[in-house]
Design a protein around this motif. Structure first.
Motif, PDB file in Angstrom:
ATOM      1  N   ALA A 156      38.625  39.364  44.207  1.00 29.38           N
ATOM      2  CA  ALA A 156      38.317  37.932  44.099  1.00 29.38           C
ATOM      3  C   ALA A 156      39.546  37.154  43.659  1.00 29.38           C
ATOM      4  O   ALA A 156      39.806  36.038  44.134  1.00 29.38           O
TER       5      ALA A 156
ATOM      6  N   ASP B  10      40.659  36.235  47.111  1.00 25.46           N
ATOM      7  CA  ASP B  10      39.496  35.347  47.111  1.00 25.46           C
ATOM      8  C   ASP B  10      38.363  35.927  47.948  1.00 25.46           C
ATOM      9  O   ASP B  10      37.714  35.224  48.723  1.00 25.46           O
ATOM     10  N   ALA B  11      38.117  37.233  47.779  1.00 21.11           N
ATOM     11  CA  ALA B  11      37.049  37.914  48.518  1.00 21.11           C
ATOM     12  C   ALA B  11      36.089  38.566  47.532  1.00 21.11           C
ATOM     13  O   ALA B  11      36.464  38.895  46.401  1.00 21.11           O
ATOM     14  N   GLY B  12      34.850  38.751  47.971  1.00 21.78           N
ATOM     15  CA  GLY B  12      33.858  39.441  47.157  1.00 21.78           C
ATOM     16  C   GLY B  12      33.933  40.933  47.403  1.00 21.78           C
ATOM     17  O   GLY B  12      34.993  41.543  47.274  1.00 21.78           O
TER      18      GLY B  12
ATOM     19  N   ALA C  79      39.932  31.128  55.540  1.00 15.73           N
ATOM     20  CA  ALA C  79      40.155  32.099  54.465  1.00 15.73           C
ATOM     21  C   ALA C  79      40.682  33.409  55.024  1.00 15.73           C
ATOM     22  O   ALA C  79      41.544  34.058  54.413  1.00 15.73           O
TER      23      ALA C  79
ATOM     24  N   ILE D  76      34.617  30.652  57.430  1.00 16.11           N
ATOM     25  CA  ILE D  76      35.515  31.556  56.704  1.00 16.11           C
ATOM     26  C   ILE D  76      36.789  31.866  57.486  1.00 16.11           C
ATOM     27  O   ILE D  76      37.640  32.616  56.997  1.00 16.11           O
TER      28      ILE D  76
ATOM     29  N   VAL E  53      33.978  37.260  53.720  1.00 19.03           N
ATOM     30  CA  VAL E  53      35.424  37.451  53.859  1.00 19.03           C
ATOM     31  C   VAL E  53      35.787  38.903  53.564  1.00 19.03           C
ATOM     32  O   VAL E  53      36.570  39.531  54.290  1.00 19.03           O
ATOM     33  N   GLY E  54      35.200  39.461  52.503  1.00 25.27           N
ATOM     34  CA  GLY E  54      35.490  40.844  52.154  1.00 25.27           C
ATOM     35  C   GLY E  54      35.063  41.814  53.234  1.00 25.27           C
ATOM     36  O   GLY E  54      35.724  42.842  53.455  1.00 25.27           O
TER      37      GLY E  54
ATOM     38  N   ASP F 130      29.587  30.143  47.231  1.00 23.79           N
ATOM     39  CA  ASP F 130      30.862  30.838  47.342  1.00 23.79           C
ATOM     40  C   ASP F 130      30.691  32.345  47.369  1.00 23.79           C
ATOM     41  O   ASP F 130      31.442  33.059  48.040  1.00 23.79           O
TER      42      ASP F 130
ATOM     43  N   ARG G  16      32.401  34.673  50.093  1.00 26.84           N
ATOM     44  CA  ARG G  16      33.426  35.639  49.664  1.00 26.84           C
ATOM     45  C   ARG G  16      33.072  37.047  50.125  1.00 26.84           C
ATOM     46  O   ARG G  16      33.948  37.823  50.520  1.00 26.84           O
ATOM     47  N   ASP G  17      31.799  37.389  50.067  1.00 28.68           N
ATOM     48  CA  ASP G  17      31.393  38.701  50.566  1.00 28.68           C
ATOM     49  C   ASP G  17      31.652  38.804  52.070  1.00 28.68           C
ATOM     50  O   ASP G  17      32.062  39.858  52.565  1.00 28.68           O
TER      51      ASP G  17
END
Length: 863
Positions: A462, A466-468, A593, A590, A570-571, A563, A567-568
């Motif tokens: 994170a 900036d990812a979950g 990102a 996303i 993105v992950g 968010d 973020r998840d």
């Protein structure tokens, strides 16, 4: 050259020129601290041990004459042991670099350099103990770092534990007061002279780590760090956010997701995997690609105990994974293993344990479903390690380690019966209870430890990107491509992606199927074989925002999910080299990102959608609002390419990838079908084959059927996007057919009837032409690029619905009355299909774009 002359080079007084080569040089930058400088020099001179030591004082343009006088006095009293360099003021980094350059040039035999700030002190045995440890370590060890022993404002902080570059990215675990191998300096590593507000040492260590070096901790070193109420350290902490942003910006290749996954795998892995029947436990991120040696079960338990006692120094994977014999192989075979672990990690935020169940489903059907409570018979069990440690340390019963449970149900065809891993998990927990009970009592740790627990390393994504939850996929190279789509039900778009996947795999890429809106998918075995993984969303990111629109089309509603969900998402895609989002509107939210962390982004455009009244809708117009977040836009027709250009998408971004047949025909099938058509008599065989959705003009089809009672009709298809099939009076809608079943229908039919309201480039037209089935279709989308009216098919102009239906009926009647013309059209359609390029040739622009990305810097996506 002196500082008074305005130059930056060092001045070496002739009376103190080097005469012997020390084995260890201590570089001491000096600025405005003449009295404290004397203490620092004295601590160097007091060093004990067999190695020769010299102090190099770098006067960084200090305006206080006492600094130069003190250094010259010591140099005169200790010739060959103390040296003075003078330079124009350039800051701490510049002073250290000046000392480095002098040492490397003057003393070829000097093996290491220690950086001592003028207000700090060395213990008498520090240098020699550090040098001995450096010499005993392998060539990858670049520096030896001590604990933090503060004086002035007293405090003692530990830096114990194996060095981890992943953790070092999150916090500075090494002070500049460390012994650095000559190998590091000869590799070109220097302090960044533009960093004059602090953290320049942190930056130096990270760049050394990026160059392949690692640090090693020296316990009880005797390093004295003077701590006062102000100073550079305090000022740096005040400016921490801004300094770190600039520092990490320079180090983006080191913080690239794939690099981070490799570091996590090697240093602070996420799972401790227990395979049923094996006597070892494996620390892994990706169960298919372990990076650390397996531990025998007793050693693994001891590590869990030590990590509970010293969480900042000893790593324990945050999740315990118990797998029934064969369970990992089954999940990997169905391409669901990594997605299942990613889902479980997210679920473990609110649970102590997650059981993964394999549930049987129909052929080709895959899916995920969440439920509360642990299942009765899981195939895999995951636990939060922290819950186990807390319960085992208290000697609590096994059930207390999983008070909050959850179930992840995976639908797979022919789900096998697997053993229950719970008995093994219970036995392992009992062993951990014994390990806690038999561990020697703590003597009390007098050093504090400000660092974060190593078991929380996975949460650092994170902060770094900036990812979950990041997909636990640790591939050996950058050859992973995500093909993202809202649903996968083997419609036209999905069959195109399946063909993409096959070509990509043949070219050495690893394609991944990513669903952004659905929790189930129809993936036949031959299609599944082309994909590396199948990824379902933790929470669908499709949908629209009712309050935001672009050119009249609603924008993605993913931003309203929060968010954490984004973020998840993105992950989930972070390990990919590239993402192709085909009508996956949720990816727009996303895409920016993803580009920022080095994932190349492309949008796939198959059709420009509109409502019945003609208003713009769907992905294409939303894509225009997010076009800047994409490196490329792949279009399937010249018409779409022209539309995209007219909408302002740069020509340099557009990749023309024309559609082709959605499946390979059986050898000889096309020739046999065409031969069977010659001399065929009887009623005109008319076929509708496609999605049972309003776009396809099913209401028009009902009228056409009513106007042609003399024709023999069949229809086959299925609804997509959870719509109920619209009834077609007088027709039986057959279930979706396999590829051979599709070709059999096309071989049976004389004509393919598609009265669509809007289209892209329908695959079924190409498949029909290949089998000599004449397409009779509405002139819409790119259909005119696929059918030459009156040559290899017939086109019906768009107009009011009754007029369209009547025009279709007229065309069909003319073909029914003129079998010679029908057969001529069939032959021309077959010839056209046979002349078309294969999928690899069609995909050449996309393949070239992907290949070009392999040569680009990992932190800078190409456009």
């Amino acid at each position: 050259m002196s500082s008074e002359e305005g130059g930056a080079g060092p001045e070496i007084a002739p009376e103190i020129a080097p005469e012997i080569s020390p084995e260890i040089a201590v570089v001491i930058p000096a600025f405005r601290q003449p009295a404290l400088l004397e203490e620092a020099i004295l601590s160097v001179l007091a060093s004990r041990g067999p190695r020769r030591v010299a102090a190099v004082v770098v006067d960084d343009g200090c305006p206080m004459p006492g600094t130069r006088a003190a250094a010259l006095r010591f140099a005169a009293a200790h010739p060959g042991c103390v040296f003075l360099l003078r330079r124009a003021n350039g800051g701490l980094s510049a002073a250290r670099n000046t000392g480095i350059e002098f040492v490397l040039r003057a003393w070829p035999g000097c093996r290491a350099v220690f950086f001592l700030d003028a207000d700090n002190r060395l213990g008498p045995w520090l240098l020699h103990r550090a040098a001995a440890l450096l010499e005993a370590s392998g060539p990858a060890t670049g520096w030896i770092y001590p604990d933090f022993d503060f004086f002035g404002i007293p405090e003692h902080a530990s830096a114990a534990g194996e060095h981890s570059l992943f953790m070092h990215l999150l916090e500075n675990t090494s002070d500049a007061g460390s012994l650095v191998s000559r190998r590091v300096l000869e590799a070109g590593l220097r302090f960044d002279e533009t960093m004059r507000q602090g953290f320049e040492d942190w930056d130096f260590w990270l760049r050394a780590g990026a160059a392949g070096f690692r640090g090693r901790h020296l316990p009880m070193a005797g390093f004295g760090y003077r701590r006062r109420a102000g100073g550079m350290r305090v000022e740096a902490e005040r400016r921490r956010v801004g300094i770190l942003a600039g520092m990490r910006g320079k180090l983006r290749p080191l913080a690239h997701p794939r690099r981070l996954l490799a570091l996590e795998s090697a240093e602070v892995p996420r799972f401790l995997l227990h395979r049923s029947g094996l006597p070892v436990a494996e620390p892994v991120v990706d169960p298919l690609r372990p990076s650390r040696p397996a531990l025998d079960r007793a050693a693994a338990r001891r590590q869990l105990v030590e990590a509970a006692r010293h969480p900042q120094a000893v790593h324990a994977p945050p999740f315990l994974l118990f797998a029934a014999a064969g369970a990992l192989e089954v999940l990997a075979g169905w391409r669901l293993l990594h997605n299942a672990l990613w889902h479980a990690e997210i679920m473990l935020r609110g649970a102590d344990a997650v059981g993964i169940v394999l549930a049987p489903g129909p052929a080709g059907r895959l899916g995920v479903e969440r439920a509360e409570g642990l299942p009765d018979h899981p195939a895999l069990l995951l636990y939060r390690t922290e819950a186990w440690q807390e319960a085992a340390a208290l000697g609590a019963p096994f059930a207390s380690a999983a008070r909050r449970g959850a179930t992840l149900r995976l639908t797979v065809p022919d789900a096998p019966a697997l053993p229950d891993p719970r008995p093994e998990a219970e036995a392992e927990f009992a062993g951990l209870v014994d390990a806690f009970a038999t561990r020697h009592p703590e003597r009390g740790e007098w050093r504090g430890d400000w660092r974060r627990p190593r078991s929380r390393a996975h949460l650092g994504y994170a902060e770094l990107i900036d990812a979950g939850a990041v997909l636990p996929w640790a591939a050996p190279d950058a050859r992973d491509v995500a093909l993202a789509v809202p649903v996968f039900e083997m419609g036209g778009v999905e069959r195109v992606l399946a063909r993409y996947a096959g070509v990509l795999r043949d070219r050495g890429w690893r394609p991944h199927l990513v669903l952004t809106g659905a929790q189930t998918a129809l993936v036949p075995p031959d299609t599944l074989a082309a994909f590396e993984t199948v990824q379902f969303p933790a929470r669908g990111i499709e949908g629209v925002d009712p309050n935001e629109a672009h050119l009249g089309a609603p924008l993605p509603g993913a931003s309203g999910l929060g968010d954490g969900v984004l973020r998840d998402a993105v992950g989930q895609l972070a390990p990919m080299a590239a993402v192709l989002a085909t009508h996956a509107r949720g990816i727009h939210a996303i895409a920016g990102a993803l580009r920022r962390i080095g994932v190349r982004t492309a949008a796939g455009l198959h059709v420009v959608e509109r409502e019945a009244a003609g208003a713009p809708m769907g992905n294409p117009h939303a894509l225009l609002a997010h076009e800047a977040d994409y490196d490329a836009v792949a279009v399937v027709s010249e018409g779409l390419q022209n539309w995209a250009l007219a909408q302002g998408i740069p020509a340099s971004k557009l990749l023309l990838v024309p559609n082709g047949p959605g499946h390979e025909a059986r050898a000889g099938a096309a020739e046999s079908a065409l031969a069977a058509r010659q001399g065929r008599e009887g009623r005109l065989r008319s076929l509708f084959l496609g999605r049972l959705d309003p776009q396809k003009g099913l209401d028009r089809l009902r009228d056409i059927v009513a106007l042609t009672p003399w024709a023999e009709w069949r229809a086959a298809g299925r609804a997509v996007l959870a719509r109920e099939p619209e009834p077609i009076p007088g027709l039986t809608v057959e279930p979706p057919a396999e590829a051979e079943g599709v070709d059999a229908l096309l071989a049976w039919a004389d004509v393919l009837v598609l009265p669509s309201r809007f289209e892209g480039s329908p695959l079924i037209i190409l498949e029909a032409q290949r089998m000599g089935c004449v397409p009779v279709v509405t002139r819409t989308g790119a259909v005119a690029e696929m059918v030459a009216d009156g040559v290899d098919g017939l086109l019906v102009e768009e107009r009011t619905d009754p007029a369209v239906a009547a025009a279709f009926a007229d065309r069909l009647a003319s073909l029914a009355a003129d079998r010679g013309r029908l057969y001529a059209l069939a032959r021309a359609a077959g010839a056209r299909a046979a002349s078309l390029p294969d999928w690899a040739a069609r995909m050449s622009p996309l393949l070239a774009w992907l290949d070009a990305g392999q040569d680009a810097p990992p932190d800078r996506p190409t456009t």
